[in-house]
Scaffold this active site. Sequence first.
Site, PDB file in Angstrom:
ATOM      1  N   HIS A  65      -8.046  81.749  27.505  1.00  0.00           N
ATOM      2  CA  HIS A  65      -6.353  82.413  26.509  1.00  0.00           C
ATOM      3  C   HIS A  65      -5.254  81.926  26.574  1.00  0.00           C
ATOM      4  O   HIS A  65      -4.747  82.015  25.763  1.00  0.00           O
ATOM      5  CB  HIS A  65      -5.833  82.966  28.453  1.00  0.00           C
ATOM      6  N   GLU A  68      -5.526  81.210  22.972  1.00  0.00           N
ATOM      7  CA  GLU A  68      -5.049  82.873  22.341  1.00  0.00           C
ATOM      8  C   GLU A  68      -3.695  82.623  21.876  1.00  0.00           C
ATOM      9  O   GLU A  68      -3.558  82.612  20.809  1.00  0.00           O
ATOM     10  CB  GLU A  68      -5.909  84.025  22.964  1.00  0.00           C
ATOM     11  N   HIS A  69      -3.510  82.566  22.779  1.00  0.00           N
ATOM     12  CA  HIS A  69      -1.834  82.361  22.727  1.00  0.00           C
ATOM     13  C   HIS A  69      -1.505  81.484  21.575  1.00  0.00           C
ATOM     14  O   HIS A  69      -0.583  82.143  20.498  1.00  0.00           O
ATOM     15  CB  HIS A  69      -1.101  81.725  24.002  1.00  0.00           C
ATOM     16  N   GLU A 140       3.275  84.657  32.624  1.00  0.00           N
ATOM     17  CA  GLU A 140       2.268  85.633  32.591  1.00  0.00           C
ATOM     18  C   GLU A 140       1.182  85.570  33.736  1.00  0.00           C
ATOM     19  O   GLU A 140       1.738  87.048  34.182  1.00  0.00           O
ATOM     20  CB  GLU A 140       1.133  85.542  31.313  1.00  0.00           C
TER      21      GLU A 140
END
Lengths: 423, 429
Positions: A65, A68-69, A140
């Site tokens: 993840h 991905e960012h 997040e």
Amino acid sequence: MQLHEYKNIKEQLWFDTLGNGLSVYVVPKKGYFKSTAVFATKYGGSDRRFKLAGKWHNTPAGVAHFLEHKMFDKKDVSVMQQFSANGASPNAFTSSGMTAYYFESIENFEESLKILLEFVTEPYFTEESVAKEQGIIAQEIRMIEDNPQFVVYRNMMQALYAENPIRDSVAGSVESIAEITAQTLYYCHEAFYNPSNMVLCAAGDLDPERIRDIAEKLLPKERKETAERDYGQGESPLPLEERKEAKMEVAVPLFMAGAKLEGGLTGTERQRQELIGDFAMSLFLGKSSPLYSRLYSQGLINSSFYGGTSYFPDGAVSVFGGESRDPDAVFSAVTEEAARFAADGPDKDYFERLKKSVLGEEIRGLNSMYGICTRQLTGHFEGFDPLRSIEILDEITIKDVVSFIAENLEPQRLAISLVRPFN
Amino acid sequence: MVSVSRKEIMPLVYLTTERTDKFKTGCISITLCLQLSRKNAARNALLPKVLLRGCGRYPDMQSLSAALDELYGARLEPIVRKKGEVHCIGLYADFVDDAFVSEGERVLERVAELMGQVLLCPATRAGLFNSDYVKSERENLADRIRARINDKQQYAVSRLKELMCAGEPYSVDTLGEKPEDALKLSPITLTKHYREIIETARIEVFYCGSAETARVEIAIKNALEALPRANGELEQPFTDVKMSTAEARYFSESLDVTQGKLAVGFRLGEIMKKPDLAALLVFNALYGGSVTSKLFLNVRERLSLCYYASSQIERHKGLMIVSSGIEVEKYDEALAEILRQLDLIRQGEISDDELENSRKSIMTDLRSVMDSQIQLENFYLGQAIDSLTYAPDVLAELVRDITKEDILAVADSIRLDSVYFLKNAEGSR
């Protein structure tokens, strides 16, 4: 490119595999203004321990993840602005089994496709930018942890599984992501972002050959080694713990209960089992079932009640849950009804009627190009053809669904997770 | 091929149809447009839920579900929304196109008829709604009102709207204000309310799918044959747009949250006298409504002050709301930056690229609306409420012509009204 026609659903699928191992799928959609392309790698939150060049690596939760960012960051250009300049809106998601980057556009599809293929292939990380992202992702993670739906799901997975990495959030924890460095990211990118571990799927009013040619021209030519993954020891069919409870700021208690299913299936068998699992759960406790109607009339459930089956790396679960004033009463009613269902089976007319209904549901899903693409990705990674779902559904028998409920909804197979209000 | 038509098919009953072959389903919505008020909000919200418990022909959920399954899994859902101060309640259905069912079956007519039955021939006992249905649905509604707190981001935005618009009908939530508003509703109150609005409400019907307009019109007229229409007493709901603001107000509340939720409310101001929808949309994309917006690039990306920061426009009421999730101690810094970015726009700091990206982002959004039936339905309802008739692609053309001056006019007119901050209780994290 090869063409598959699906006359029953009026769809076509073009596909090809390039020399570097990349699979390319295109679903033509006439009359749509929007086109979409998804470029995905079979690398998700669960892929934490892997073997590359003969050596095993352990990585902290949340790298896929995080990566991905960070892929959106480049040295001196803004990927977001490049897409915007072409009228496209990009986005990405990371699940337990994959990371997918996509855009939707109305015009300049090919320009946006080039941007997509390039930005996902070319990493650029610095220690500073990683540190900055740790701040953003920590926010997040906090936001996710404030979400009762997430907590009830995560706790259930932790109650069910002893080792499978599905126990942890795909985003990781504030502590685990603190261990990530630029070097971790480069290494994981190298290990998983090679074309033979990836797939490109596009849908819209498009020319399939041109898409294939662009991918062939822009992406690396050579085929690389694909990492071997380790998701832990095999799991017992029984849950690790029977029950987990948490207190949060919610109005009505939330609950989710579920059972572990056999993991590691691939191909048409995996597809069939998933369809049986979903269909059996709908038939047994979906909106049209006698059980749903009874629990709803008794005020034990509301329209948030649901049930279904989902697969992830080396595992799968069948779950049911929602809001309820008395989750334990719902749990008992479901397990008692499961025993009755296992013994008597469903009404035949009801079984046939629900098949009609699920057929409609599948056809409805074909309106969404993004939906078609993401299902195609899953199908590709797991070795099945999602556009054949309707044919396979048609073959499901009463015996299939009865065995499914009988085997998987026994009380000792289930774990329950609850989120209760403070007062 | 796409063609849109709009027609008054019965007194104050409008049918909007968009004919297109590209979807594999058709959809129909029937919406009662009512005046949003404190008194009626919960009653309105409760109605579709009670209606969907059963009708004369299918008197309980199981038989109604069976009828829908038989129609190839047609979906029939309640919808409750507000467009400004117009409370829109009704039914939304979608169903597979005739091309995918047995030869000669006509799903559209059967779904329309079923919707008519649910809307106009409810399951009653001695002329009143079934009291079991009312009791269980009012409990559910009360729970949904209580459950607004579950989604903290959305909760902060609705608390801001309540506080900012206190005294205006807009402050009333679509579901009603308090759980008691739902719990006190009896079968008698609800039946009386239903009888009244079914006679007087303005009704918007929308269809999108492959059928010809004439066929749809017949199907809808047949389905609504039993609709009573009061002579001359039909109601036209409206929204009162407040343009000026006094000094900005600041509110904060505490809950057990790990992340602070900041919501900032603005009035669009004088520009609402003659609102230019295209300009409002582009302004919003530039300020906080897109991933190339000033809020996204500065508050989130450059300063890492938050996980999300975005703005949205409530065009019917003339509001703009900024919503952001932040560390509690970053409140001053984040709020200052949110306001500073608006000031920068006022000072003309808008690059050609930013403007072009914002226009493109909105044009893309509008054209994507045309690829989704549920978005089309919502778009045309919004248009109908504002007495506008043009299609999304026409609005996209208007967006193309929006200039920097148009954006400055919006920015100059906007005024800060209220700030709301949801933080964690002192002592906890």
